[in-house]
Design a protein around this motif. Structure first.
Motif, short mmCIF file in Angstrom:
data_model
loop_
_atom_site.label_atom_id
_atom_site.label_comp_id
_atom_site.label_asym_id
_atom_site.label_seq_id
_atom_site.Cartn_x
_atom_site.Cartn_y
_atom_site.Cartn_z
N ILE A 289 5.12 -2.44 14.82
CA ILE A 289 4.27 -2.59 13.58
C ILE A 289 3.86 -3.89 13.78
N PHE A 290 2.42 -4.20 13.20
CA PHE A 290 2.07 -5.53 12.95
C PHE A 290 2.32 -5.62 11.48
N ALA A 291 3.24 -6.55 10.84
CA ALA A 291 3.71 -6.63 9.74
C ALA A 291 3.06 -7.78 9.01
N PRO A 292 2.15 -7.54 8.12
CA PRO A 292 1.60 -8.69 7.37
C PRO A 292 2.79 -9.41 6.39
N SER A 293 2.74 -10.73 6.59
CA SER A 293 3.75 -11.76 5.73
C SER A 293 3.24 -11.56 4.29
N ASN A 294 4.07 -12.14 3.47
CA ASN A 294 3.65 -12.16 2.13
C ASN A 294 2.71 -13.11 1.97
N ALA A 295 2.29 -14.13 2.70
CA ALA A 295 1.07 -15.10 2.58
C ALA A 295 -0.13 -14.26 2.95
N ALA A 296 0.02 -13.18 3.98
CA ALA A 296 -1.01 -12.42 4.01
C ALA A 296 -1.79 -11.52 3.14
N PHE A 297 -0.47 -11.05 2.40
CA PHE A 297 -0.93 -10.13 1.25
C PHE A 297 -1.52 -11.24 0.00
N ASP A 298 -1.34 -12.27 0.05
CA ASP A 298 -1.61 -13.17 -1.12
C ASP A 298 -3.08 -13.57 -0.75
N GLN A 299 -3.41 -13.42 0.39
CA GLN A 299 -5.01 -13.79 0.64
C GLN A 299 -6.02 -12.69 0.06
N LEU A 300 -5.66 -11.66 -0.09
CA LEU A 300 -6.41 -10.43 -0.46
C LEU A 300 -7.17 -10.77 -1.61
N PRO A 301 -8.24 -10.19 -1.84
CA PRO A 301 -9.02 -10.69 -2.97
C PRO A 301 -8.37 -10.47 -4.48
N PRO A 302 -8.52 -11.17 -5.34
CA PRO A 302 -7.70 -10.93 -6.68
C PRO A 302 -7.56 -9.38 -7.08
N GLY A 303 -6.64 -8.80 -7.44
CA GLY A 303 -6.75 -7.35 -8.02
C GLY A 303 -6.54 -6.40 -6.95
N THR A 304 -6.75 -6.75 -5.49
CA THR A 304 -6.84 -5.67 -4.63
C THR A 304 -5.40 -5.13 -4.40
N LEU A 305 -4.50 -6.04 -4.25
CA LEU A 305 -3.01 -5.47 -4.09
C LEU A 305 -2.47 -4.51 -5.19
N LYS A 306 -2.55 -5.09 -6.30
CA LYS A 306 -2.28 -4.30 -7.48
C LYS A 306 -2.87 -3.02 -7.36
N LYS A 307 -4.32 -2.76 -7.06
CA LYS A 307 -5.08 -1.53 -6.97
C LYS A 307 -4.41 -0.73 -5.73
N LEU A 308 -3.99 -1.16 -4.94
CA LEU A 308 -3.33 -0.54 -3.51
C LEU A 308 -2.06 0.22 -3.98
N MET A 309 -1.40 -0.90 -4.65
CA MET A 309 -0.09 -0.33 -4.80
C MET A 309 -0.02 0.84 -5.89
N ALA A 310 -1.18 0.99 -6.74
CA ALA A 310 -1.22 1.94 -7.48
C ALA A 310 -1.90 3.41 -6.98
N ASP A 311 -2.31 3.16 -5.91
CA ASP A 311 -3.01 4.23 -5.22
C ASP A 311 -2.29 4.57 -3.89
N LYS A 312 -1.36 5.50 -3.95
CA LYS A 312 -0.44 6.05 -2.80
C LYS A 312 -1.13 6.13 -1.68
N PRO A 313 -2.21 7.33 -1.58
CA PRO A 313 -2.93 7.54 -0.51
C PRO A 313 -3.70 6.34 0.40
N GLN A 314 -4.24 5.43 -0.56
CA GLN A 314 -5.12 4.59 0.26
C GLN A 314 -4.22 3.49 0.81
N LEU A 315 -2.80 3.21 0.01
CA LEU A 315 -1.95 2.22 0.51
C LEU A 315 -1.32 2.96 1.78
#
Length: 209
Positions: free
Chosen positions: A111-137
């Motif tokens: 597993i290539f595990a993105p750190s918390n800092a890696a997720f923080d680099q995603l464009p604003p709102g991207t992570l929130k949208k992903l968390m709400a979209d189970k298939p895409q996540l």
């Protein structure tokens, strides 16, 4: 005279019996057995890993307790990820994507595990949208998982097929590895009970089909 001879004869009989008794005692003494290894001890290294982590960030990991290499080696990968403070976002994402059981029961993956800092680099709102979209996540996270426990020397041999169906490439050597030309390995070749983990500093994005 007869009395003296009788006493002398009894003394001879008693003395002659002593070696026999001593020999019997020696034969009945239990033979000491080698001490057993302590419970849980093993001299074999974990499968699929080189035995020594790689990456410039390994020294920042806790020496003991949650997040340490020793603790990770005793746990299955989802538990090890959940106990690592640098991977709390990934742990939440795994749960939200419904992948906890799949990864917990996996038999030998990397597993290539993105750190918390890696997720923080995603464009604003991207992570929130992903968390709400189970298939895409789930699609995103399984793109970070490849079959087999890969040591550093095995990463660069050929493109690696991911659980999502795509491919990723790894280049580098020594303490420096780059995944798919963008994510650097912060600390990798971390052994867990059923997986090998490489913590990376960026989220890998699968190509759109």
């Amino acid at each position: 005279m007869k009395k003296e001879l009788l006493v002398s004869g009894l003394s001879v009989l008693m003395l002659s019996a002593l070696p026999v008794a001593a020999g019997a005692a020696t034969q009945s003494a239990p033979t000491p057995t080698p001490s057993a290894s302590p419970p849980g001890h093993t001299s074999s290294p974990s499968p699929g890993v080189s035995g020594k982590p790689v990456g410039p960030g390994c020294s920042a990991l806790p020496a003991t307790g949650k997040g340490s290499l020793g603790n990770a080696a005793r746990e299955r990968v989802t538990t090890a990820v959940a106990e690592n403070p640098e991977l709390s976002t990934l742990s939440t994402a795994i749960k939200d994507a419904g992948l906890t059981n799949k990864l917990y029961t996996a038999k030998g993956v990397t597993i290539f595990a993105p750190s918390n800092a890696a997720f923080d680099q995603l464009p604003p709102g991207t992570l929130k949208k992903l968390m709400a979209d189970k298939p895409q996540l789930a699609k995103l996270l399984t793109y970070h998982v490849v079959e087999g426990r890969k040591s550093p020397s095995q990463l660069t041999a050929a493109p690696l097929k991911t659980m999502q169906g795509g491919q990723i490439t790894v280049k580098g050597s020594g303490q420096d590895f780059v995944v798919s030309g963008r994510a650097k390995v912060v600390c990798g070749d971390i052994a867990t009970k059923n997986a090998t983990v490489y913590i990376i500093d960026k989220v890998l994005l699968p190509r759109s089909k």
